[in-house]
Design a protein around this motif. Structure first.
Motif, PDB file in Angstrom:
ATOM      1  N   ALA A  43       0.789  -1.408   0.103  1.00  0.00           N
ATOM      2  CA  ALA A  43       0.199   0.108  -0.037  1.00  0.00           C
ATOM      3  C   ALA A  43       0.834   1.159  -0.047  1.00  0.00           C
ATOM      4  N   ARG A  81       0.309   4.311  -2.467  1.00  0.00           N
ATOM      5  CA  ARG A  81      -0.997   4.212  -2.958  1.00  0.00           C
ATOM      6  C   ARG A  81      -1.439   5.588  -3.690  1.00  0.00           C
ATOM      7  N   THR A 136      -7.858  -1.834  -8.670  1.00  0.00           N
ATOM      8  CA  THR A 136      -7.208  -1.766  -7.372  1.00  0.00           C
ATOM      9  C   THR A 136      -8.139  -2.441  -6.393  1.00  0.00           C
ATOM     10  N   ALA A 151     -10.617   2.006  -9.889  1.00  0.00           N
ATOM     11  CA  ALA A 151     -11.140   1.554  -8.788  1.00  0.00           C
ATOM     12  C   ALA A 151     -11.249  -0.016  -9.016  1.00  0.00           C
ATOM     13  N   ALA A 163     -12.257   7.223  -3.086  1.00  0.00           N
ATOM     14  CA  ALA A 163     -10.819   7.380  -2.827  1.00  0.00           C
ATOM     15  C   ALA A 163     -10.037   7.594  -4.097  1.00  0.00           C
ATOM     16  N   GLU A 199      -9.855  -0.244  -4.737  1.00  0.00           N
ATOM     17  CA  GLU A 199     -10.135   0.876  -3.957  1.00  0.00           C
ATOM     18  C   GLU A 199     -11.600   1.516  -4.125  1.00  0.00           C
ATOM     19  N   ASP A 200     -12.037   2.048  -3.281  1.00  0.00           N
ATOM     20  CA  ASP A 200     -13.376   2.802  -3.410  1.00  0.00           C
ATOM     21  C   ASP A 200     -13.461   4.100  -4.341  1.00  0.00           C
TER      22      ASP A 200
END
Length: 141
Positions: free
Chosen positions: A104, A107, A128, A125, A134, A130-131
């Motif tokens: 991370a 990131r 990854t 998103a 984010a 990820e949200d």
């Protein structure tokens, strides 16, 4: 509790308190004149099976009267020492957390680079995990 880790000598190399310094790096403090002089005064080498290193929160467990020396450890060295002395179940989970930290690291910079290169936020998103919020927030950092 002290803020320093301690080098100390055990009578029995089978002792389970602490770890041999080589198992955590070895720490940079092993090359200092103070540590080298202390080892010479004790008549042991840095590789002695009697030499142990213990974290600051464990210093009270050192046997009364044991030869000991406070030593400063860097943040990463202390983290490795704590990981090495954790019970096996905790050490496994800590290992996973360290792996997560390592992957991370950077990131936000990676997300921002991907956005700057033109990769669509929803694709970042997706790739990854990820949200999406984010990912979009990384563009403003």
């Amino acid at each position: 509790m002290t803020d320093d880790a301690y080098l100390f000598l055990v009578d029995d190399p089978a002792e389970t308190l602490g770890v041999p310094p080589a198992e955590v790096g070895p720490p940079a403090c092993m090359e200092t004149p103070a540590v080298r002089a202390w080892l010479d005064a004790q008549g042991v080498s840095a590789l002695s099976p009697r030499l142990r290193l213990v974290s600051p929160e464990e210093t009270e467990a050192i046997e009364e009267g044991a030869e000991r020396l406070p030593v400063p450890l860097g943040e990463e060295e202390l983290s490795r020492l704590r990981h090495r002395t954790a019970p096996q179940a905790l050490a496994a989970v800590e290992g996973e957390l360290l792996a997560y930290r390592d992957c991370a690291h950077g990131r936000d910079e990676l997300l921002a680079r991907a956005l700057a290169a033109g990769v669509a936020p929803h694709r970042i998103a997706e790739l990854t995990g990820e949200d999406l919020r984010a990912v979009r927030a990384a563009a403003t950092r």
